[in-house]
Design a protein around this motif. Structure first.
Motif, PDB file in Angstrom:
ATOM      1  N   THR A   1      74.854  -6.592 -29.601  1.00  0.00           N
ATOM      2  CA  THR A   1      74.062  -5.968 -28.567  1.00  0.00           C
ATOM      3  C   THR A   1      75.141  -5.995 -27.358  1.00  0.00           C
ATOM      4  N   THR A   2      74.735  -4.846 -26.446  1.00  0.00           N
ATOM      5  CA  THR A   2      75.575  -4.774 -25.206  1.00  0.00           C
ATOM      6  C   THR A   2      75.031  -6.006 -24.353  1.00  0.00           C
ATOM      7  N   LYS A   3      73.735  -6.609 -24.379  1.00  0.00           N
ATOM      8  CA  LYS A   3      73.323  -7.569 -23.646  1.00  0.00           C
ATOM      9  C   LYS A   3      73.868  -8.794 -23.937  1.00  0.00           C
ATOM     10  N   GLY A   4      74.158  -9.053 -25.391  1.00  0.00           N
ATOM     11  CA  GLY A   4      74.798 -10.361 -25.659  1.00  0.00           C
ATOM     12  C   GLY A   4      76.114 -10.259 -25.611  1.00  0.00           C
ATOM     13  N   ASN A   5      76.689  -9.212 -25.041  1.00  0.00           N
ATOM     14  CA  ASN A   5      78.286  -8.759 -24.962  1.00  0.00           C
ATOM     15  C   ASN A   5      79.278  -8.910 -26.335  1.00  0.00           C
TER      16      ASN A   5
ATOM     17  N   GLY B   1      72.941   0.013 -17.801  1.00  0.00           N
ATOM     18  CA  GLY B   1      73.033  -1.264 -18.254  1.00  0.00           C
ATOM     19  C   GLY B   1      72.016  -1.841 -19.064  1.00  0.00           C
ATOM     20  N   SER B   2      71.123  -0.856 -19.750  1.00  0.00           N
ATOM     21  CA  SER B   2      70.117  -1.213 -20.787  1.00  0.00           C
ATOM     22  C   SER B   2      70.733  -1.670 -21.954  1.00  0.00           C
ATOM     23  N   ASN B   3      70.134  -2.393 -22.633  1.00  0.00           N
ATOM     24  CA  ASN B   3      70.697  -3.108 -23.874  1.00  0.00           C
ATOM     25  C   ASN B   3      70.682  -2.128 -25.140  1.00  0.00           C
TER      26      ASN B   3
ATOM     27  N   ARG C   1      71.676  -1.845 -29.196  1.00  0.00           N
ATOM     28  CA  ARG C   1      72.050  -2.536 -30.244  1.00  0.00           C
ATOM     29  C   ARG C   1      72.897  -1.784 -31.233  1.00  0.00           C
TER      30      ARG C   1
END
Length: 175
Positions: free
Chosen positions: A66-70, A49-51, A53
């Motif tokens: 980003t994956t964090k920002g979906n 689940g690491s971010n 880019r």
């Protein structure tokens, strides 16, 4: 040490790009050696689940998602590392949509670090071959100059939504 690899064919429709940032079992000539990515190479990295880019040409100031920002979704399937990217309404995002639509940018790349024990080297005749078995994925990049020619990117279009504007209602709202 961060390593970078480039690949393939992009497609863009509307504001969403999709494609493959890496294709399994496809050899790339990296000069001193050939390299291929084996199925499962990204699985552990994606599971953490690491971010990760999405960038344009590996430029940190050309952030696309980003994956964090979906805004970037990544998944491994039997073909490779698939992605879906919702382009931002920024200069880089708008320019990239045009370049992909025109076919000027049609490939992908990825930046990674090799996990401990994550690669295997083999001498095959005169050719040195590296197999990537497990990597820590840091970024995916859209590029016009991919190392792996089998990567792809495509624009997905959304259906055009026709909207009816009631000018009388707008006038009444301002009165």
């Amino acid at each position: 040490m961060l390593e970078i690899r480039s690949q393939g064919t992009l497609t863009a429709k509307g504001k969403t790009l999709s494609g493959y940032a890496a294709v399994f079992n496809s050899e790339a000539n990296l000069g001193d050696f050939q390299e291929l990515i084996r199925p499962g190479a990204f699985a552990k990295s994606l599971a953490t689940g690491s971010n990760v880019r999405a960038l344009y040409h590996h430029q940190g100031d050309a952030l696309l998602g980003t994956t964090k920002g979906n805004t970037l979704q990544l998944r491994e399937d039997s073909h490779g590392l698939a992605f879906t990217l919702s382009l931002p309404d920024t200069t880089h995002g708008r320019d990239l949509a045009i370049l992909v639509d025109r076919g000027d940018v049609s490939g992908c790349s990825f930046g990674f670090r090799v996990a401990p024990g994550g690669d295997r080297w083999e001498q095959r005749g005169a050719q040195l071959v590296r197999e990537l078995l497990a990597v820590d994925l840091m970024e995916v990049t859209l590029t016009a100059d991919p190392a792996y020619q089998d990567t792809t990117v495509a624009m997905r279009s959304r259906p055009h939504q026709q909207t009816h504007v009631d000018l009388n209602a707008l006038w009444l709202q301002t009165a």
